[in-house]
Design an enzyme around this catalytic site. Structure first.
Site, mmCIF file in Angstrom:
data_model
loop_
_atom_site.group_PDB
_atom_site.id
_atom_site.type_symbol
_atom_site.label_atom_id
_atom_site.label_comp_id
_atom_site.label_asym_id
_atom_site.label_seq_id
_atom_site.Cartn_x
_atom_site.Cartn_y
_atom_site.Cartn_z
ATOM 1 N N ASP A 176 -7.828 4.969 -3.579
ATOM 2 C CA ASP A 176 -9.061 4.913 -2.780
ATOM 3 C C ASP A 176 -10.145 5.527 -3.428
ATOM 4 O O ASP A 176 -10.261 6.909 -3.002
ATOM 5 C CB ASP A 176 -8.459 5.549 -1.364
ATOM 6 C CG ASP A 176 -7.489 4.654 -0.599
ATOM 7 O OD1 ASP A 176 -7.589 3.554 -0.953
ATOM 8 O OD2 ASP A 176 -6.592 5.167 0.155
ATOM 9 N N ASP A 229 0.785 -1.220 -0.031
ATOM 10 C CA ASP A 229 -0.092 -0.060 0.055
ATOM 11 C C ASP A 229 1.010 1.130 0.079
ATOM 12 O O ASP A 229 2.062 1.311 0.349
ATOM 13 C CB ASP A 229 -0.958 -0.041 1.176
ATOM 14 C CG ASP A 229 -2.032 0.726 0.855
ATOM 15 O OD1 ASP A 229 -2.273 1.580 0.062
ATOM 16 O OD2 ASP A 229 -3.250 0.282 1.757
ATOM 17 N N GLU A 239 3.250 5.194 -3.618
ATOM 18 C CA GLU A 239 3.488 6.240 -4.700
ATOM 19 C C GLU A 239 5.017 6.870 -4.323
ATOM 20 O O GLU A 239 5.384 7.341 -5.552
ATOM 21 C CB GLU A 239 2.449 7.386 -4.358
ATOM 22 C CG GLU A 239 1.090 6.929 -4.932
ATOM 23 C CD GLU A 239 0.550 6.125 -3.636
ATOM 24 O OE1 GLU A 239 -0.565 5.449 -4.132
ATOM 25 O OE2 GLU A 239 0.850 5.998 -2.464
#
Length: 958
Positions: A633, A556, A559
């Site tokens: 998300d 997760d 980025e």
């Protein structure tokens, strides 16, 4: 796997050295191409152009404005490319390099590059003069260049790829996209043209495609007038439903409250909770043309321009805003009314509206690439006879896509989050008791003690027996994926291990940034650009998680998302400097390096267990690390669902075949939460809960045909029985498509095999298979799931029909009725609540497996072959062991199946290959569908039955 590829270019490889007579240009032949040198008219122009042959239709183009090329390296180009024969000739003022399939022409005058086929047809050309610009830049004491490259683009060209973005754009011709990584935004600098070429832009910094300019503030482009006609600003009116809060009116020279820095420009002391805000007035352009706007929003927002609703209501949660783009033709000197209506989402929220003025003629409608910081300019050109061949070229350069474990093709259940061991085990048990198929259940973040993020240890109060938990999941024939982050709290031993080696990003620590957990804890992210740091990251996971026999890794925030909603400059500070250099230069490749850590780590310690990684970000080359990407998300709105269709299709064309999404959306509108809570109390299906159920039904209907089928999100929960009770049409529909997914497993797993052996793409925009039909070039809401099934999602509330285009080149069959539809027409088709429009291309052969609740429950000893008549067809059934890498050693089987339409025969060919546990004998039940016999799809289909032992057999069909 090598991370950095080094081209072998040395003085000893020089074959010849020639000077032209009319210019100062000279060129040098090399073993793999040539270099041209130029006398610059400007320091921003190219001084050297290098052409390298990497394949018959693979060309590497490099350029620099310096005297020498820097040492060649790439994070994304990994394999050693074999030598390919080519010739070099001088034709007037042009150097012509020719392979067996391609001609590359380079102007000796200005270095402009053209690509032609061997018949001389132009494929791609750089802008006249070369189209290259180099602007010096220095960051953290390191020098580089801001680069720009322009290519000519004909009017009928279309572009696809660029990763996955959320503005619901499909064909990027005439459009633009900023390429950076953020939650819900995955940037891959690769496009595929409908002209059957691809271009991979080898830059890791902030980049732009289609327009090299940033968006600007409204007052930098327009004259602004407030609602009273006074020049200089718009009017901002801040109201609140709280009776104790007075309305506030002020001048707004810009609408820019997009991050934690600029949000401070909102009225201090005015509470956004329960607020309604209006920005209104007029804008006046000083130039006639097309203006491109980008809206940034959290909460609810509408935009009116020229008294028309330009942007219908959109919503996004406060902590994760979204962008939406729109264009408007404006006339110089004409005032146009503008009104923005904004309802913030809670006490913190963001909004903004920026714009680009009409694009300069040299860039307009052309192919434009811009990057903030490179050592030199690098791009790779690849060509083929189809988009599949182009993507094959991309993977030749960046690495093969691994075959995912077979269980990953099944259904995944997840939520934010299972808080205890009993909770996750109870959910899986309920799936089994209800006989709902499932393979993978997911444990999300915060399974550790509250202040121990990065410890990789479980909270013993909530998860007293982690090994027993995983063993219990396996005993119920499930697999488990666990959330791991590159994030570490400062107090953990793992943070200290990284920090003492200099492998932790320091800015978040220096600034004492606290996250959103409990009172807020200080931590940061590790630096995967260091080889040692990558090894340590895996060692920590191996020590703490691996002994539990966990099956897959959920990577997760890759980025990396060190902090939400920061401005771009601060984001760079938070994620650097890296071990390789400035974070400005290496801005977009964190997820690639992070994935390499786990993939190589696991393959070193357990060489024959398939790695599975799910990551929230990705980059060119991610596929070689057995990585799937999900769309982050996203919100729980119909427009968010629709945007995932085009997002997933462009991601697929970006060369990375495994993609998924949070079915139902992750961030939930308050009205749905309230509806669920009220339903729990009253049992009444109010209007919001009714819509919630339909949204999840439609999303599951679509999601069952994504490469990976996965439900996840915040409360309300996404288990089928949590969405609706047994007997409700939502529950029945979700189960229908889950079961259909499992019955299609022979078809789906064959596609998984093809992604490796044939560089195949599973989720396919229509343009891939019907490139001769110009009408499909802008269809981003239908797609092919493999070679045979056309999927047409329904993405509007209470819609019971939708428009479907049936491409030319084939006739089609309604999946549910068997009725034939002629190709080359658009029809309004039925879409009842419980069914998604599905169509099968004539000439298709679709294998249907047994009724199973998990992928390895039983072998497919009986397969129903649905044969859709009308054209010749073929399908090669692929099988292997499903969990290991023996397929890389040749341990797999193929069964070729062909249909001859004229002779009405089906041939099941001789099986080739074998593997441990292979089923040597099975039955095939053949069910035909034709115009004359429009048979509906049926699991219990009756037809001609044949026994098959691996030898060729031909059947005359009834």
């Amino acid at each position: 796997m090598k991370i950095i590829r080094k081209y072998k270019i040395a003085i000893g490889l020089i074959v010849g050295f020639l000077l032209t007579s009319c210019t100062a240009t000279q060129y040098t032949k090399m073993e793999d191409g040539f270099i041209l040198d130029f006398k610059q008219n400007s320091s921003k122009e190219a001084k050297k152009i290098r052409i390298q042959v990497l394949g018959e239709e693979l060309i590497h183009v490099s350029a620099t404005s310096e005297l020498m090329f820097p040492k060649d390296s790439s994070l994304i180009i990994v394999p050693e490319i074999p030598t390919v024969p080519f010739t070099i000739d001088e034709v007037a003022d042009t150097i012509v390099l020719t392979t067996s399939k391609l001609k590359v022409l380079v102007s000796k005058e200005n270095g402009g590059v053209k690509f032609k086929d061997t018949d001389g047809n132009l494929i791609l050309a750089e802008k006249a003069g070369g189209g290259k610009t180099f602007t010096p830049i220095e960051v953290d004491g390191t020098s580089g260049f801001t680069t720009r490259q322009i290519f000519d683009s004909p009017k009928d060209e279309a572009f696809y790829g660029l990763g996955q973005h959320q503005a619901d754009e499909f064909n990027y011709k005439g459009k633009s996209e900023e390429l950076y990584q953020y939650n819900t935004k995955v940037s891959v600098p690769f496009i595929v043209s409908n002209k059957n070429y691809g271009l991979l832009w080898d830059s890791y910094s902030l980049s732009r495609f289609g327009d090299s300019r940033p968006y600007e503030q409204l007052n930098a482009i327009f004259k602004l007038y407030d609602k009273n006609g006074e020049e200089g600003s718009l009017t901002g009116t801040y109201t609140s439903s709280d009776k104790d809060v007075q309305t506030l009116v002020r001048k707004e020279p810009t609408i820019f409250f997009e991050d934690i820095k600029s949000i401070k420009n909102l009225p201090q002391g005015f509470p956004l909770k329960n607020a309604e805000i209006f920005y209104e007035g007029d804008i006046e352009a000083n130039e006639t043309g097309v203006y491109k706007f980008i809206l940034y929003y959290a909460g609810y927002m509408k935009v009116y321009m020229n008294n028309e609703l330009i942007v219908p209501e959109r919503w996004r949660t406060a902590w994760n805003p979204n962008s939406f783009k729109y264009t408007l033709n404006l006339e110089a000197g004409k005032r146009v009314p503008l009104r923005i209506e904004w309802k913030p989402d809670g006490g913190t929220s963001y909004c903004g509206l920026r714009v680009r003025k009409p694009q300069p003629s040299d860039e307009k409608n052309n192919q434009v690439w811009w990057s903030e910081m490179d050592k030199k300019m690098d791009y790779y050109f690849m060509h083929g006879n189809s988009m599949d061949e182009v993507i094959k070229g991309y993977r030749t350069l960046t690495g093969k896509s691994q075959i995912m474990p077979k269980w990953a093709m099944g259904y995944w259940q997840s939520r934010e989050r299972y808080n205890t061991q009993d909770e996750i085990l109870g959910v899986l048990k309920e799936f089994r008791e209800r006989k709902i198929p499932i393979d993978n259940i997911v444990l999300d973040w915060n399974h550790w003690e509250e202040d121990q993020w990065g410890s990789h240890e479980f909270d013993k109060k909530r998860f007293p027996d982690p090994k027993g938990m995983v063993d219990s999941i396996h005993a119920m024939n499930g697999k488990m994926m666990i959330s791991i982050w590159p994030k570490f709290y400062q107090n953990t031993e793992h943070f200290k291990e990284f920090d003492e080696k200099g492998w932790m990003y320091q800015q978040a620590i220096k600034d004492s940034i606290r996250d959103w957990v409990g009172p807020g804890y200080i931590g940061s992210f590790y630096d995967p650009y260091s080889t040692g740091a990558r090894k340590l990251f895996w060692e920590q996971i191996y020590e703490h998680y691996y002994p539990l026999n966990i099956d897959a890794w959920w990577m997760d925030a890759s980025e990396p998302n060190v902090r939400d909603c920061t401005d771009m400059d601060y984001r760079k500070s938070l994620q650097g400097p890296t071990a390789l250099g400035s974070s400005t230069e290496f801005f977009n490749t964190y997820a690639l390096m992070n994935a390499e850590a786990i993939y190589n780590g696991q393959r070193e310690v357990e060489t024959n267990k398939r790695v599975f990684l799910l990551t929230r970000s990705g980059f060119a080359g991610s596929q070689r690390y057995s990585t799937a990407t999900w769309s982050g998300d996203i919100g729980t709105r119909w427009e968010d669902m629709k945007a995932q269709i085009s997002a997933g299709l462009n991601f697929a064309v970006s060369g990375i075949p495994y993609w998924t999404m949070d079915i139902g959306g992750f961030c939930v509108e308050d009205r749905y939460v309230t509806a669920q809570l009220n339903f729990d109390n009253t049992g009444n299906e109010n209007v919001d809960y009714k819509e919630w159920r339909e949204l999840n039904t439609r999303w599951n209907q679509f999601g069952a045909f994504a490469p990976l089928y996965r439900a996840h999100g915040q409360f309300p929960f996404r288990e089928p029985w949590e969405i609706a009770p047994k007997g409700h049409p939502a529950y029945a529909s979700i189960l229908y498509y889950t079961n259909l997914r499992y019955r299609l497993m022979p078809y789906i797993y064959t596609m998984a095999g093809k992604t490796y052996f044939d560089d195949y793409t599973i989720m396919r925009p229509l343009i891939m298979d019907f490139s001769k039909d110009k009408k499909v070039e802008n269809i981003g809401d239908q797609f092919m799931f493999g070679p045979s099934i056309m999927v047409c999602p329904v993405y509007e509330y209470e819609e019971r029909n939708r428009s479907v285009y049936f491409p030319e080149g084939a006739n089609w069959y309604n999946f549910y009725t068997g009725a034939e539809i002629k190709g080359g027409q658009k029809l309004n088709v039925d879409a009842p609540y419980d069914r998604i429009p599905l169509y099968v291309r004539e000439g298709s052969i679709i294998p249907i497996g047994p009724d199973i609740e998990y992928t390895d429950e039983k072998l497919a000893d009986t397969i129903v072959l649905y044969v859709y008549k009308g054209q010749n067809g073929s399908f090669t059934l692929y099988e292997d062991e499903g969990v290991n890498y023996n397929y890389e050693k040749g341990n797999f089987s193929n069964i070729p199946i062909t249909y001859n339409n004229n002779e009405n025969t089906l041939t099941i060919g001789q099986r080739t290959g074998e593997f441990k546990g292979m089923l040597k004998n099975r039955k095939f039940v053949i069910k035909t569908v034709s115009k004359e016999n429009p048979n509906a799809f049926n699991y219990k289909a009756e037809g001609q039955t044949v026994a098959y032992n691996g030898e060729l057999i031909t059947i005359q069909l009834n």
